[in-house]
Design an enzyme around this catalytic site. Structure first.
Site, PDB file in Angstrom:
ATOM      1  N   GLY A   1      73.904 105.041  79.557  1.00 27.16           N
ATOM      2  CA  GLY A   1      73.517 104.289  78.371  1.00 27.16           C
ATOM      3  C   GLY A   1      72.799 105.110  77.321  1.00 27.16           C
ATOM      4  O   GLY A   1      72.099 104.541  76.481  1.00 27.16           O
TER       5      GLY A   1
ATOM      6  N   HIS B   1      77.476 111.866  75.185  1.00 27.68           N
ATOM      7  CA  HIS B   1      76.934 110.524  75.383  1.00 27.68           C
ATOM      8  C   HIS B   1      77.513 109.964  76.673  1.00 27.68           C
ATOM      9  O   HIS B   1      78.725 109.863  76.829  1.00 27.68           O
ATOM     10  CB  HIS B   1      77.287 109.607  74.210  1.00 27.68           C
ATOM     11  CG  HIS B   1      76.669 108.242  74.326  1.00 27.68           C
ATOM     12  ND1 HIS B   1      75.435 107.940  73.798  1.00 27.68           N
ATOM     13  CD2 HIS B   1      77.112 107.107  74.931  1.00 27.68           C
ATOM     14  CE1 HIS B   1      75.146 106.674  74.060  1.00 27.68           C
ATOM     15  NE2 HIS B   1      76.148 106.154  74.752  1.00 27.68           N
ATOM     16  N   CYS B   2      76.645 109.616  77.588  1.00 26.83           N
ATOM     17  CA  CYS B   2      77.071 109.082  78.887  1.00 26.83           C
ATOM     18  C   CYS B   2      76.978 107.560  78.867  1.00 26.83           C
ATOM     19  O   CYS B   2      75.878 107.007  78.782  1.00 26.83           O
ATOM     20  CB  CYS B   2      76.195 109.657  80.005  1.00 26.83           C
ATOM     21  SG  CYS B   2      76.625 109.045  81.651  1.00 26.83           S
ATOM     22  N   TRP B   3      78.115 106.897  78.937  1.00 21.83           N
ATOM     23  CA  TRP B   3      78.117 105.436  78.932  1.00 21.83           C
ATOM     24  C   TRP B   3      77.389 104.864  80.143  1.00 21.83           C
ATOM     25  O   TRP B   3      76.651 103.889  80.025  1.00 21.83           O
ATOM     26  CB  TRP B   3      79.557 104.919  78.919  1.00 21.83           C
ATOM     27  CG  TRP B   3      80.256 105.088  77.616  1.00 21.83           C
ATOM     28  CD1 TRP B   3      79.712 105.568  76.451  1.00 21.83           C
ATOM     29  CD2 TRP B   3      81.621 104.778  77.320  1.00 21.83           C
ATOM     30  NE1 TRP B   3      80.662 105.592  75.457  1.00 21.83           N
ATOM     31  CE2 TRP B   3      81.844 105.109  75.962  1.00 21.83           C
ATOM     32  CE3 TRP B   3      82.677 104.289  78.068  1.00 21.83           C
ATOM     33  CZ2 TRP B   3      83.079 104.937  75.343  1.00 21.83           C
ATOM     34  CZ3 TRP B   3      83.911 104.109  77.465  1.00 21.83           C
ATOM     35  CH2 TRP B   3      84.107 104.427  76.114  1.00 21.83           C
TER      36      TRP B   3
END
Length: 272
Positions: free
Chosen positions: A121, A116-118
């Site tokens: 998003g 999951h890439c912050w």
């Protein structure tokens, strides 16, 4: 559209930081750093402007493509899937296809989930891995270009490249409080520190992706030493970037079909 995009507050904050930061970096290089050199040739100036524009456009366009891809693929197909080797997801109420994992942030099972890439998003997986890798590559190139371009500028503004200058870059707040820099020098030192930090971060992330793609792995599979999807580096690149992997660097809209559908994957003779 991706209904799972930026669902958490941390995601929205990170996405906003990314978008503002990239725009600020372009403005800083174009309007602060480049005019300092007083280049006499218009062609050189235009070449720098063109380079910055291409790097920014490619990064932003691939970022958009990362965010719009649905990480779960076809939800109905997921519900129909009944492969015996797959685990059941209690949160989604489905039988998960191989290599898929449930993301607590997106609250959905992601096909061939990498992470999951912050700053995007959303999750990076089967549908958007190509765009994430290309985006990361252009961000790395932009970080290299920006740090090289501003090297002389930073020395001129902060008094050379000696230990005192590195102190101002590493601890600009301390230098400001102790009167070692002006407000403008503080701004330059902060921008330089952030630029170097981005270069280190992008280099680390990119080398991780290169290693994982080379071995045909996702992040979870690398951490758990799963090797059965390693088909050789050529096929692994195709599985990650698509059959037109050599063209994906030109435009994010060039079709590059991936050979896997997200529910069945070819395996090698290697064992876990």
């Amino acid at each position: 559209m991706n209904p799972y995009f930026a669902r958490s507050r941390n995601d929205r904050l990170a996405v906003g930081t990314f978008l503002f930061g990239t725009l600020l970096a372009v403005w800083y290089l174009m309007c602060v750093v480049l005019p300092h050199y007083q280049l006499s040739s218009d062609y050189v100036i235009y070449a720098h402007y063109a380079t910055m524009t291409i790097l920014y456009f490619q990064s932003l366009a691939n970022f958009v493509m990362v965010t719009v891809a649905r990480p779960d693929g076809n939800c109905k197909a997921l519900q129909r899937n009944q492969q015996t080797e797959s685990a059941h997801c209690d949160a989604c109420g489905i039988v998960k296809p191989p290599r898929s994992h449930h993301c607590k942030v997106c609250d959905v099972c992601v096909l061939k989930r990498d992470h999951h890439c912050w700053f995007a998003g959303c999750c990076v997986g089967l549908r958007n891995h190509r765009h994430f890798v290309v985006m990361l590559t252009y961000l790395w190139l932009a970080a290299v270009y920006g740090n090289v371009l501003q090297w002389t500028f930073v020395g001129d503004q902060l008094g050379g490249h000696g230990p005192a200058t590195w102190f101002r870059i590493v601890a600009p707040h301390v230098a400001l409080l102790t009167g070692h820099v002006t407000a403008y020098q503080f701004f330059v030192a902060v921008m330089t520190f952030v630029g170097l930090l981005c270069l280190v971060m992008f280099s680390w992330l990119l080398q991780m992706q290169v290693v994982q793609i080379y071995h045909g792995q996702t992040q979870h599979e690398r951490e758990t030493a799963v090797t059965k999807y390693d088909l050789g580096w050529r096929q692994n690149v195709t599985c990650a970037l698509g059959s037109r992997w050599y063209l994906v660097w030109i435009s994010p809209w060039i079709p590059s079909p991936i050979p896997d559908d997200g529910y069945e994957y070819r395996t090698s003779a290697k064992t876990d």
